[in-house]
Enzyme design. Structure first.
Site, short mmCIF file in Angstrom:
data_model
loop_
_atom_site.label_atom_id
_atom_site.label_comp_id
_atom_site.label_asym_id
_atom_site.label_seq_id
_atom_site.Cartn_x
_atom_site.Cartn_y
_atom_site.Cartn_z
N CYS A 99 0.84 -1.21 0.00
CA CYS A 99 0.00 0.00 0.00
C CYS A 99 0.87 1.26 0.00
CB CYS A 99 -0.93 -0.01 1.21
SG CYS A 99 -0.10 -0.38 2.76
N HIS A 155 -2.15 5.57 6.52
CA HIS A 155 -0.74 5.99 6.61
C HIS A 155 -0.65 7.43 6.09
CE1 HIS A 155 0.36 1.74 6.82
NE2 HIS A 155 0.01 1.51 5.58
N GLN A 174 -4.62 2.13 3.65
CA GLN A 174 -3.77 0.95 3.48
C GLN A 174 -4.53 -0.29 3.01
OE1 GLN A 174 -4.49 2.21 6.56
NE2 GLN A 174 -5.49 0.52 7.62
P1 NAD Z 1 -5.18 -10.97 6.52
O1 NAD Z 1 -4.54 -11.65 7.67
O2 NAD Z 1 -6.26 -9.97 6.77
O3 NAD Z 1 -5.79 -12.06 5.54
C1 NAD Z 1 -5.07 -13.17 5.12
C2 NAD Z 1 -6.02 -14.33 4.85
O4 NAD Z 1 -5.28 -15.44 4.33
C3 NAD Z 1 -6.73 -14.81 6.11
O5 NAD Z 1 -8.09 -15.04 5.80
C4 NAD Z 1 -5.99 -16.11 6.44
O6 NAD Z 1 -6.81 -17.04 7.12
C5 NAD Z 1 -5.64 -16.62 5.05
N1 NAD Z 1 -4.51 -17.56 5.03
C6 NAD Z 1 -3.74 -18.00 6.07
N2 NAD Z 1 -2.84 -18.89 5.62
C7 NAD Z 1 -3.02 -19.02 4.29
C8 NAD Z 1 -2.39 -19.78 3.27
N3 NAD Z 1 -1.38 -20.61 3.54
N4 NAD Z 1 -2.82 -19.65 2.00
C9 NAD Z 1 -3.84 -18.82 1.70
N5 NAD Z 1 -4.47 -18.07 2.63
C10 NAD Z 1 -4.07 -18.18 3.91
O7 NAD Z 1 -4.01 -10.35 5.67
P2 NAD Z 1 -4.10 -9.12 4.67
O8 NAD Z 1 -4.00 -7.85 5.44
O9 NAD Z 1 -5.26 -9.32 3.76
O10 NAD Z 1 -2.74 -9.25 3.88
C11 NAD Z 1 -2.60 -10.09 2.74
C12 NAD Z 1 -1.41 -9.63 1.94
O11 NAD Z 1 -1.67 -8.31 1.47
C13 NAD Z 1 -0.08 -9.53 2.71
O12 NAD Z 1 0.97 -9.80 1.82
C14 NAD Z 1 -0.04 -8.09 3.14
O13 NAD Z 1 1.25 -7.64 3.42
C15 NAD Z 1 -0.60 -7.43 1.91
N6 NAD Z 1 -1.19 -6.11 2.12
C16 NAD Z 1 -1.93 -5.83 3.22
C17 NAD Z 1 -2.45 -4.56 3.39
C18 NAD Z 1 -3.28 -4.20 4.59
O14 NAD Z 1 -3.38 -3.03 4.94
N7 NAD Z 1 -3.91 -5.14 5.24
C19 NAD Z 1 -2.21 -3.58 2.42
C20 NAD Z 1 -1.48 -3.91 1.27
C21 NAD Z 1 -0.96 -5.18 1.14
#
Ligand code: NAD
Length: 346
Positions: free
Chosen positions: A144, A223, A307
Site C-alpha cells: 500500500c 498511513h 492501506q
Molecule cells: P489478513 O490476515 O487480513 O488475511 C489473510 C487471509 O489469508 C486470512 O483469511 C488467512 O486465514 C488466510 N490464510 C492464512 N494462511 C493461508 C495460506 N497458507 N494460503 C492462503 N491463505 C491463507 O491479511 P491481509 O491484510 O489481507 O494481507 C494479505 C497480503 O496483502 C499480505 O501480503 C499483506 O502484506 C498485503 N497487504 C496488506 C495490506 C493491509 O493493509 N492489510 C495492504 C497492502 C498489502
C-alpha cells in the site's frame, strides 16, 4: 477470450476486497475464494455467492467446513484447476510455500506487498510498469505504501526525467480488524534504516532514486507520507502545475485541507465513507493541496494512504496485464474504476 476466471487464495482484509473488485469487472469472474477453516469470513463468501474452497487439500480440513454448515467445494488444487490466474492474498511471508503449488499446477499468480520482490522478480503498479507485466506468469502488486509513492512520484518522474526523494512513512499500527498488533500508546521507529518502503518503489520505477524512514503510530485508519523530492534543473514546474499534474493523474485526489475542513486522516476517511464504497474504502491517494510547496528545485508534500484498499484496483489491472487483455494502463484503470464505482452504485 471469455471471462477471466480468478481464484483468490486467502479471503482476509485484501482478499475479500479483491474478490468484490473482480466480481465488479465486465471481463472477469470469481472462480472461488479460500479460507483456512470455518470462520465468520465464510458467511461473507456465501452471501456474495463466491464458491468457497479450503486453503489446503486436507480432507479433514475440507470436511470441517461442511461440519460447520458451509458449502466447501474442495481444496486449493481443485480451485487452481478451474481458474486462469490466482491472486494470493495470504498473510505476508507465506509466498515461498504457496508459490510451489502455483508452479506445480502451472497457473499464473499474483502476490501482494507482504512478499519480497525476489519471490517473483517482477512487481507491479498500474502507472509505473503495466507494459512490463504484459503476459507475465507471475508478479507482485507492491505494498500500500509503495503504491502510494508510485501514484504521485511516477508522473513527476515522467515529466522531469530524474528525481531524488527522501520520505518518512508515518504508518498505522494495525488494520481496524486486527487485535494483535501495536503500538497502542507509543511512536515506534523502524530501526532498519532506510526502511524497505522507498527502495521498494525502485522495483517498479527504477529511475527514481529514493530513501525512506518509517515510524508506526497508534492509529488504524491510514498511513501518511511526508515527502521531500529534489527535481532536476530546468524542470519547468511550479507548485500549481504539480498540483494540476496530480489532478490529471488517475487515482489521486488533491484537496485543499483548510478550505474543505479536511485537515487530518479522520476527515479523509469520513470523505471516503461519503463516497460510498464498501468498508469505507478509499482507492485514491489523498494529497493536501495546501501542504504542497515547490521551493526552487525542492518539492515538499504530504499524502494519505488508505492501506486496506489502494492496492485493490491495482490487482485488477495487474490481472489484465498478465492475461494480456489490455496493454494500455490508462484504459485498464478506466475500466477497473468505472466498474467498481457502478458496482457500488455511485
Ligand atoms: P489478513 O490476515 O487480513 O488475511 C489473510 C487471509 O489469508 C486470512 O483469511 C488467512 O486465514 C488466510 N490464510 C492464512 N494462511 C493461508 C495460506 N497458507 N494460503 C492462503 N491463505 C491463507 O491479511 P491481509 O491484510 O489481507 O494481507 C494479505 C497480503 O496483502 C499480505 O501480503 C499483506 O502484506 C498485503 N497487504 C496488506 C495490506 C493491509 O493493509 N492489510 C495492504 C497492502 C498489502
Amino acid at each position: 477470450m471469455g471471462s477471466i476466471k480468478v481464484a483468490i487464495n486467502g479471503f482476509g482484509t485484501i482478499g475479500k476486497r479483491v474478490a468484490d473488485a473482480v466480481d465488479a469487472q465486465p471481463d472477469m469472474e470469481v472462480a472461488g475464494v479460500t479460507k483456512t477453516g470455518p470462520s465468520f469470513g465464510c458467511d461473507l463468501a456465501a452471501k456474495k455467492g463466491f464458491p468457497l474452497y479450503c486453503t489446503s487439500d486436507s480432507e479433514q480440513m475440507i470436511s470441517s467446513f461442511e461440519n460447520s454448515g458451509y458449502d466447501c467445494r474442495g481444496g486449493i488444487s481443485d480451485l487452481l484447476g478451474i481458474a486462469d490466474i490466482v491472486v494470493d492474498c495470504a498473510p505476508g511471508k507465506l509466498g515461498s510455500q504457496n508459490i510451489e503449488k502455483y508452479r506445480e499446477i502451472g497457473i499464473k499468480h499474483i502476490f501482494q506487498g507482504g512478499e519480497k520482490h525476489s519471490l517473483t522478480e517482477m512487481s507491479y503498479t498500474s502507472c509505473a510498469n503495466h507494459e512490463e507485466n504484459l503476459n507475465a506468469d507471475c508478479s507482485r502488486v507492491v505494498s500500500c505504501n509503495t503504491t502510494g509513492l508510485s501514484r504521485t512520484l511516477v508522473p513527476l518522474f515522467n515529466h522531469c526525467g530524474s528525481l531524488r526523494v527522501e520520505c518518512t512513512m508515518i504508518r498505522r499500527a494495525a488494520d481496524p480488524g486486527d487485535s494483535n498488533k501495536g503500538p497502542i500508546n507509543a511512536i515506534k521507529p523502524v530501526l532498519k534504516v532506510p526502511s524497505h518502503h522507498g527502495p521498494d518503489l525502485m522495483t517498479v520505477a527504477p529511475g527514481i532514486s529514493i530513501n525512506s524512514l518509517a515510524v508506526a503510530v497508534p492509529t488504524t485508519i491510514m498511513h501518511v507520507h511526508s515527502i521531500v523530492a529534489d527535481l532536476p534543473d530546468g524542470h519547468g514546474l511550479s507548485t500549481e502545475s504539480i498540483i494540476q499534474l496530480w489532478r490529471d493523474t488517475p487515482r489521486v485526489i488533491v484537496m485543499h485541507g483548510e478550505e474543505n475542513r479536511i485537515t487530518s486522516t479522520a476527515e479523509v476517511m469520513e470523505l471516503a465513507r461519503d463516497i460510498g464504497r464498501k468498508w469505507g474504502d478509499l482507492h485514491e491517494i489523498f494529497v493536501w493541496q495546501d501542504g504542497v510547496k515547490l521551493d526552487g528545485n525542492r518539492l515538499y508534500y504530504f499524502q494519505a494512504i488508505h492501506q486496506e484498499s489502494d492496492v485493490i484496483p491495482e490487482n485488477i489491472d495487474c490481472i489484465r496485464a498478465m492475461m494480456g487483455t489490455e496493454s494500455d494502463w490508462k484504459k485498464s484503470v478506466s475500466i477497473t474504476d468505472g466498474a467498481i464505482d457502478r458496482y457500488y452504485s455511485l
